[in-house]
Design a protein around this motif. Structure first.
Motif, PDB file in Angstrom:
ATOM      1  N   LYS A  66       0.039  -1.030  -0.003  1.00  0.00           N
ATOM      2  CA  LYS A  66      -0.162  -0.355   0.365  1.00  0.00           C
ATOM      3  C   LYS A  66       1.060   1.677   0.252  1.00  0.00           C
ATOM      4  O   LYS A  66       0.854   2.419  -0.380  1.00  0.00           O
ATOM      5  CB  LYS A  66      -1.323  -0.282   1.311  1.00  0.00           C
ATOM      6  CG  LYS A  66      -1.519  -0.862   1.096  1.00  0.00           C
ATOM      7  CD  LYS A  66      -2.401  -1.059   2.233  1.00  0.00           C
ATOM      8  CE  LYS A  66      -4.163  -1.928   2.159  1.00  0.00           C
ATOM      9  NZ  LYS A  66      -5.107  -1.957   3.338  1.00  0.00           N
ATOM     10  N   PHE A  67       2.410   1.339   0.648  1.00  0.00           N
ATOM     11  CA  PHE A  67       2.725   2.042   0.368  1.00  0.00           C
ATOM     12  C   PHE A  67       3.480   2.842  -0.402  1.00  0.00           C
ATOM     13  O   PHE A  67       3.263   3.459  -1.107  1.00  0.00           O
ATOM     14  CB  PHE A  67       4.124   1.903   1.991  1.00  0.00           C
ATOM     15  CG  PHE A  67       4.794   3.388   1.798  1.00  0.00           C
ATOM     16  CD1 PHE A  67       4.475   4.495   3.217  1.00  0.00           C
ATOM     17  CD2 PHE A  67       5.895   3.442   1.493  1.00  0.00           C
ATOM     18  CE1 PHE A  67       5.445   5.668   2.735  1.00  0.00           C
ATOM     19  CE2 PHE A  67       6.981   4.291   1.462  1.00  0.00           C
ATOM     20  CZ  PHE A  67       6.662   5.155   2.282  1.00  0.00           C
ATOM     21  N   MET A  68       3.649   1.626  -0.776  1.00  0.00           N
ATOM     22  CA  MET A  68       4.222   1.754  -2.791  1.00  0.00           C
ATOM     23  C   MET A  68       3.510   2.631  -3.572  1.00  0.00           C
ATOM     24  O   MET A  68       3.852   3.094  -4.347  1.00  0.00           O
ATOM     25  CB  MET A  68       5.316   0.110  -3.117  1.00  0.00           C
ATOM     26  CG  MET A  68       6.374  -0.124  -2.536  1.00  0.00           C
ATOM     27  SD  MET A  68       7.682   0.948  -1.925  1.00  0.00           S
ATOM     28  CE  MET A  68       8.350   1.372  -3.817  1.00  0.00           C
ATOM     29  N   GLN A  69       1.968   1.841  -3.156  1.00  0.00           N
ATOM     30  CA  GLN A  69       1.182   2.024  -3.893  1.00  0.00           C
ATOM     31  C   GLN A  69       1.030   3.733  -4.249  1.00  0.00           C
ATOM     32  O   GLN A  69       0.896   4.302  -4.585  1.00  0.00           O
ATOM     33  CB  GLN A  69      -0.108   1.209  -4.331  1.00  0.00           C
ATOM     34  CG  GLN A  69      -1.266   1.213  -4.940  1.00  0.00           C
ATOM     35  CD  GLN A  69      -0.641   1.807  -6.636  1.00  0.00           C
ATOM     36  OE1 GLN A  69      -0.022   0.248  -7.030  1.00  0.00           O
ATOM     37  NE2 GLN A  69      -1.074   2.792  -7.798  1.00  0.00           N
ATOM     38  N   ASN A  73       0.854   6.778  -6.804  1.00  0.00           N
ATOM     39  CA  ASN A  73      -0.114   7.614  -7.531  1.00  0.00           C
ATOM     40  C   ASN A  73       0.534   9.022  -7.163  1.00  0.00           C
ATOM     41  O   ASN A  73       0.336   9.900  -7.659  1.00  0.00           O
ATOM     42  CB  ASN A  73      -1.467   7.459  -6.120  1.00  0.00           C
ATOM     43  CG  ASN A  73      -1.581   6.202  -6.732  1.00  0.00           C
ATOM     44  OD1 ASN A  73      -1.702   5.428  -7.603  1.00  0.00           O
ATOM     45  ND2 ASN A  73      -2.651   5.820  -5.318  1.00  0.00           N
ATOM     46  N   GLN A  74       1.135   9.250  -5.842  1.00  0.00           N
ATOM     47  CA  GLN A  74       1.607  10.740  -5.572  1.00  0.00           C
ATOM     48  C   GLN A  74       2.646  11.181  -6.699  1.00  0.00           C
ATOM     49  O   GLN A  74       2.409  11.743  -7.520  1.00  0.00           O
ATOM     50  CB  GLN A  74       2.509  11.059  -4.527  1.00  0.00           C
ATOM     51  CG  GLN A  74       1.613  10.331  -3.386  1.00  0.00           C
ATOM     52  CD  GLN A  74       0.577  12.099  -3.227  1.00  0.00           C
ATOM     53  OE1 GLN A  74       0.668  12.505  -3.130  1.00  0.00           O
ATOM     54  NE2 GLN A  74      -0.507  11.673  -3.065  1.00  0.00           N
ATOM     55  N   ALA A  75       3.357   9.644  -7.196  1.00  0.00           N
ATOM     56  CA  ALA A  75       4.108  10.271  -7.961  1.00  0.00           C
ATOM     57  C   ALA A  75       3.325  10.848  -9.988  1.00  0.00           C
ATOM     58  O   ALA A  75       3.989  11.953 -10.809  1.00  0.00           O
ATOM     59  CB  ALA A  75       4.644   9.563  -8.860  1.00  0.00           C
ATOM     60  N   GLU A  76       2.134  10.538  -9.898  1.00  0.00           N
ATOM     61  CA  GLU A  76       1.460  10.843 -10.891  1.00  0.00           C
ATOM     62  C   GLU A  76       0.422  11.376 -11.101  1.00  0.00           C
ATOM     63  O   GLU A  76       0.730  12.325 -11.604  1.00  0.00           O
ATOM     64  CB  GLU A  76       0.628   9.290 -11.353  1.00  0.00           C
ATOM     65  CG  GLU A  76      -0.331   9.162 -12.578  1.00  0.00           C
ATOM     66  CD  GLU A  76      -0.952   8.248 -13.030  1.00  0.00           C
ATOM     67  OE1 GLU A  76      -2.242   8.319 -14.601  1.00  0.00           O
ATOM     68  OE2 GLU A  76      -1.652   7.545 -12.344  1.00  0.00           O
ATOM     69  N   ILE A  77       0.040  12.254  -9.896  1.00  0.00           N
ATOM     70  CA  ILE A  77       0.055  13.280  -9.688  1.00  0.00           C
ATOM     71  C   ILE A  77      -0.008  14.076  -9.867  1.00  0.00           C
ATOM     72  O   ILE A  77       0.533  15.255 -10.166  1.00  0.00           O
ATOM     73  CB  ILE A  77      -1.072  13.460  -7.886  1.00  0.00           C
ATOM     74  CG1 ILE A  77      -2.515  12.435  -7.754  1.00  0.00           C
ATOM     75  CG2 ILE A  77      -1.605  14.604  -7.771  1.00  0.00           C
ATOM     76  CD1 ILE A  77      -2.892  12.401  -6.350  1.00  0.00           C
ATOM     77  N   GLN A  78       1.704  13.999  -9.202  1.00  0.00           N
ATOM     78  CA  GLN A  78       3.012  15.798  -9.402  1.00  0.00           C
ATOM     79  C   GLN A  78       3.192  16.199 -10.675  1.00  0.00           C
ATOM     80  O   GLN A  78       3.780  16.509 -10.983  1.00  0.00           O
ATOM     81  CB  GLN A  78       4.200  15.165  -8.394  1.00  0.00           C
ATOM     82  CG  GLN A  78       3.346  14.982  -6.256  1.00  0.00           C
ATOM     83  CD  GLN A  78       3.475  16.727  -6.012  1.00  0.00           C
ATOM     84  OE1 GLN A  78       3.258  17.408  -6.879  1.00  0.00           O
ATOM     85  NE2 GLN A  78       3.874  16.624  -5.040  1.00  0.00           N
TER      86      GLN A  78
END
Length: 197
Positions: A66-69, A73-78
């Motif tokens: 979950k931490f990696m996901q 997800n944050q990488a995509e948003i940024q």
């Protein structure tokens, strides 16, 4: 147990936990433990970590997947935030298909080098670079404050080839000197707008 002793115990627990754990939760847990003891079951002790919530430390289980996901997800948003409303619609699909899987791979490979107790200290910076800045996001260690990996996108304009967005990253392993390629996306012959515009 004496009535006054029980009340004193509840008041003490309530003061110490500041409402994070209520006496009824303790009673329910104690009853569950009695049932398990009576039936011969032993409650396994899960691996635990601590997270900040409402300025108090609460014990929770650390889930690596979950931490990696969440990092991905944050990488995509940024990334989409960096592209802005003018660039994102043009390159979003190609980014998702060709570049994002390479970003995920780079994050996973970097994370695999960290034991769980250090992995949970990694976080993604919250603000991409705007204008002509190459910065998409960095992943840093919250304890040391040092960057671990930096993801960038550079505007390339080879002669008579139009404009390209070159995605790459830098690692703390070589003091951020080497460009590790993630891929390139063609923009157009015209100059692209500034990031986050």
């Amino acid at each position: 147990m004496n009535k006054w002793l029980r009340k004193s115990l509840f008041v003490t627990i309530s003061i110490l936990t500041f409402g994070l754990v209520t006496p009824s939760q303790l009673i329910n847990q104690a009853n569950a433990n009695k049932i398990n003891d009576r039936d011969g079951f032993e409650t396994p002790a899960p691996e635990r970590s601590f997270v900040q919530a409402n300025s108090y430390l609460i014990e929770t289980e650390f889930n690596r997947e979950k931490f990696m996901q969440e990092l991905i997800n944050q990488a995509e948003i940024q990334s989409y935030q960096k592209f802005g409303t003018k660039i994102k619609p043009v390159i979003e699909n190609e980014f998702r298909e060709a570049i994002l899987p390479n970003i995920e791979k780079a994050i996973s490979e970097t994370a695999s080098q960290f034991p769980e107790e250090h992995l949970k200290n990694l976080t993604i910076t919250e603000q991409p670079g705007s204008g002509l800045s190459e910065k998409i996001f960095n992943i840093k260690d919250n304890v040391s404050g040092k960057d671990i990996i930096r993801f960038h996108v550079r505007r390339d304009n080879p002669p008579q080839s139009g404009y390209w967005f070159n995605f790459h990253y830098h690692s703390y392993h070589d003091n951020f000197h080497t460009h590790y390629e993630l891929g390139s996306i063609y923009w157009d012959k015209n100059t692209p707008p500034k990031w986050m515009s």
